[in-house]
Design an enzyme around this catalytic site. Sequence first.
Site, mmCIF file in Angstrom:
data_model
loop_
_atom_site.group_PDB
_atom_site.id
_atom_site.type_symbol
_atom_site.label_atom_id
_atom_site.label_comp_id
_atom_site.label_asym_id
_atom_site.label_seq_id
_atom_site.Cartn_x
_atom_site.Cartn_y
_atom_site.Cartn_z
ATOM 1 N N GLY A 176 14.357 41.225 -1.770
ATOM 2 C CA GLY A 176 13.465 41.517 -2.893
ATOM 3 C C GLY A 176 12.012 41.450 -2.476
ATOM 4 O O GLY A 176 11.675 41.709 -1.304
ATOM 5 N N PHE B 149 22.130 33.606 -2.587
ATOM 6 C CA PHE B 149 20.797 33.603 -1.958
ATOM 7 C C PHE B 149 20.673 34.607 -0.827
ATOM 8 O O PHE B 149 19.989 34.371 0.167
ATOM 9 C CB PHE B 149 20.429 32.186 -1.476
ATOM 10 C CG PHE B 149 19.709 31.435 -2.542
ATOM 11 C CD1 PHE B 149 20.407 30.858 -3.578
ATOM 12 C CD2 PHE B 149 18.333 31.356 -2.543
ATOM 13 C CE1 PHE B 149 19.750 30.210 -4.605
ATOM 14 C CE2 PHE B 149 17.666 30.707 -3.563
ATOM 15 C CZ PHE B 149 18.375 30.128 -4.597
ATOM 16 N N LEU B 150 21.354 35.748 -0.968
ATOM 17 C CA LEU B 150 21.280 36.777 0.071
ATOM 18 C C LEU B 150 20.647 38.055 -0.476
ATOM 19 O O LEU B 150 20.764 39.100 0.152
ATOM 20 C CB LEU B 150 22.688 37.095 0.597
ATOM 21 C CG LEU B 150 23.373 36.021 1.437
ATOM 22 C CD1 LEU B 150 24.745 36.516 1.895
ATOM 23 C CD2 LEU B 150 22.533 35.644 2.656
ATOM 24 N N CYS C 197 8.576 25.864 -7.128
ATOM 25 C CA CYS C 197 9.092 24.948 -6.099
ATOM 26 C C CYS C 197 9.068 25.496 -4.675
ATOM 27 O O CYS C 197 8.474 24.877 -3.798
ATOM 28 C CB CYS C 197 10.510 24.520 -6.470
ATOM 29 S SG CYS C 197 10.537 23.476 -7.932
ATOM 30 N N VAL D 141 11.299 19.579 -15.607
ATOM 31 C CA VAL D 141 12.268 18.595 -15.114
ATOM 32 C C VAL D 141 12.386 17.410 -16.078
ATOM 33 O O VAL D 141 13.493 16.990 -16.432
ATOM 34 C CB VAL D 141 11.874 18.108 -13.695
ATOM 35 C CG1 VAL D 141 12.700 16.897 -13.288
ATOM 36 C CG2 VAL D 141 12.067 19.238 -12.691
HETATM 37 N N1 LIG Z 1 10.626 23.009 -12.089
HETATM 38 C C1 LIG Z 1 11.700 22.923 -11.310
HETATM 39 O O1 LIG Z 1 12.563 23.793 -11.278
HETATM 40 C C2 LIG Z 1 11.898 21.711 -10.435
HETATM 41 C C3 LIG Z 1 13.143 21.470 -9.898
HETATM 42 C C4 LIG Z 1 13.308 20.338 -9.107
HETATM 43 C C5 LIG Z 1 12.251 19.498 -8.862
HETATM 44 N N2 LIG Z 1 11.026 19.774 -9.396
HETATM 45 C C6 LIG Z 1 9.942 18.829 -9.129
HETATM 46 O O2 LIG Z 1 9.793 17.994 -10.288
HETATM 47 C C7 LIG Z 1 8.406 17.655 -10.482
HETATM 48 C C8 LIG Z 1 7.947 18.093 -11.856
HETATM 49 O O3 LIG Z 1 8.073 19.489 -11.932
HETATM 50 P P1 LIG Z 1 7.978 20.283 -13.321
HETATM 51 O O4 LIG Z 1 8.286 21.701 -13.016
HETATM 52 O O5 LIG Z 1 8.765 19.563 -14.349
HETATM 53 O O6 LIG Z 1 6.424 20.105 -13.638
HETATM 54 P P2 LIG Z 1 5.666 20.401 -15.014
HETATM 55 O O7 LIG Z 1 4.281 20.730 -14.637
HETATM 56 O O8 LIG Z 1 6.476 21.346 -15.842
HETATM 57 O O9 LIG Z 1 5.703 18.981 -15.770
HETATM 58 C C9 LIG Z 1 4.958 17.870 -15.385
HETATM 59 C C10 LIG Z 1 4.481 17.153 -16.638
HETATM 60 O O10 LIG Z 1 3.836 15.925 -16.245
HETATM 61 C C11 LIG Z 1 2.789 15.689 -17.164
HETATM 62 N N3 LIG Z 1 1.865 14.685 -16.633
HETATM 63 C C12 LIG Z 1 0.907 14.802 -15.685
HETATM 64 N N4 LIG Z 1 0.291 13.622 -15.477
HETATM 65 C C13 LIG Z 1 0.877 12.729 -16.319
HETATM 66 C C14 LIG Z 1 0.697 11.349 -16.573
HETATM 67 N N5 LIG Z 1 -0.228 10.632 -15.940
HETATM 68 N N6 LIG Z 1 1.478 10.764 -17.503
HETATM 69 C C15 LIG Z 1 2.424 11.478 -18.163
HETATM 70 N N7 LIG Z 1 2.637 12.776 -17.963
HETATM 71 C C16 LIG Z 1 1.875 13.401 -17.057
HETATM 72 C C17 LIG Z 1 2.188 17.062 -17.382
HETATM 73 O O11 LIG Z 1 1.409 17.123 -18.560
HETATM 74 C C18 LIG Z 1 3.445 17.927 -17.457
HETATM 75 O O12 LIG Z 1 3.912 18.067 -18.773
HETATM 76 C C19 LIG Z 1 7.655 18.316 -9.335
HETATM 77 O O13 LIG Z 1 7.537 17.410 -8.271
HETATM 78 C C20 LIG Z 1 8.580 19.457 -8.931
HETATM 79 O O14 LIG Z 1 8.421 19.832 -7.582
HETATM 80 C C21 LIG Z 1 10.825 20.848 -10.195
#
Ligand SMILES: NC(=O)c1ccc[n+]([C@@H]2O[C@H](COP(=O)([O-])OP(=O)(O)OC[C@H]3O[C@@H](n4cnc5c(N)ncnc54)[C@H](O)[C@@H]3O)[C@@H](O)[C@H]2O)c1
Length: 437
Positions: free
Chosen positions: A254, A250-251, A261, A11
């Site tokens: 699988g 989304f139907l 998430c 993200v």
């Molecule tokens: N991946 C998705 O498709 C998606 C979509 C929507 C929302 N989200 C939400 O977004 C958030 C992040 O998800 P993600 O998939 O990007 O996670 P991720 O694990 O890919 O990335 C998180 C990053 O944060 C870093 N991090 C941890 N502690 C830190 C700190 N103290 N300072 C700086 N960096 C730090 C980690 O090293 C990592 O690179 C989550 O809450 C997730 O639920 C994810």
Amino acid sequence: MKIAVVGTGYVGLVTGTCFAETGNSVSCVDIDERKVAKLKNGEVPIYEPGLDALFERNVKQGRLHFTTDLKEGIEGAKIIFLALPTPPGEDGSADLKYVLKVADDLGYLLEDYAVIVDKSTVPVGTAEKVRAKIAANAKVEFDVVSNPEFLREGVAVEDFMKPDRVVVGTRSEKAKVIMEKLYAPLVRQGNPILFMDEASAELTKYAANSFLATKITFMNEIANLCERLGADVDMVRKGIGTDSRIGKRFLFAGIGYGGSCFPKDVQALAKSAVKADYDFKILNAVMDINQVQKTRLIEKAKAHYGGNLKGKTFAFWGLAFKPYTDDIREAPALYNIDALLAEGAHIKAYDPEAMKNVRALVGDKISYCVDEYHAAEKVDAIFIMTEWPIFRTPDFEKLSSLLNKKVIFDGRNLYEPEMMKEIGYVYYSIGRKDIHE
Ligand SMILES: NC(=O)c1ccc[n+]([C@@H]2O[C@H](COP(=O)([O-])OP(=O)(O)OC[C@H]3O[C@@H](n4cnc5c(N)ncnc54)[C@H](O)[C@@H]3O)[C@@H](O)[C@H]2O)c1
């Protein structure tokens, strides 16, 4: 505008790169030194279609920077995004330690007014907690805003640049104006920015993911019923999907939902409900059903082989939780690998993007192949785990010459059962007629 993004994962990196693309100067902060070193070296550490080109352009034009130092990263930033992990804690609720740690640090570091934006998926009340953490030490004015992210991995750049909607929870007029300005280039086609209170914004994200997980799970239940009643889930899907109240997406039945998430967000919402003294029955059912659904192909394989999978060798086509990503978090393939290895089977896997991540997790307990045909050489059956387009129209003649036995367990319903029968395959799929020998 100068902005900072703390947490440079799926993200954070997409958020930072896309906001650089709309002309902002962006600093991405991460504690993972290896990741930051790669990024500084011009390497994108994740696979996300379209991201490389955007990344390269914005780095080259000096709008995208990387650092491990929070103080340096937020210097001069008007907006600070928190895109930090919120994994399940011991009891299944979202663990806020990463978010609150950074909030705590920000309290000491803020030198000027800034909008702190929760982009992580966080339970209701988190904006308030973040505000309190920062306020404990801050010497300057600041606002905290909830701005959940709805991007889908695999199409993240497109989703980010053209969001269906942007949700912003804030009680501050000042923050509202700043957020509106930041997002203006992404909502030019009339897709709305929905301003609301923080609690509603926080809950919106969980409601969206839980609704989608429920939709998938409902179809998986229909699929299981189809198998018992002699109906075809693909026909039922088309039959209901054309109803505009239901919609086509989304139907697809699988082997259960996975990814970083849905599993954690459904679980976290269920926990939030328990804490609010509310019995959210559907969510509990969704989690139970999904768990069982992951084993559907293994049940079929056991029935096919008379209960004994020991010594069998299977090809795995696909490892990622969905196509166009290298993300394997909570991927159904991992669950199936564990279950089959426990039964004494061997696995030869191929995935276009996710093998590196699986190797880091599973090591040499399975073998890794150069392509789908290599994986299929001399195996007893193929298991289809991810619907990568490359698996949709294989050269069946070539495949038949490679396989020990022409058997496919398809968790993604890629082929027509009748066609598979015609070309002499034993073919098991989900919610449709199985083609036995
Ligand atoms: N991946 C998705 O498709 C998606 C979509 C929507 C929302 N989200 C939400 O977004 C958030 C992040 O998800 P993600 O998939 O990007 O996670 P991720 O694990 O890919 O990335 C998180 C990053 O944060 C870093 N991090 C941890 N502690 C830190 C700190 N103290 N300072 C700086 N960096 C730090 C980690 O090293 C990592 O690179 C989550 O809450 C997730 O639920 C994810």
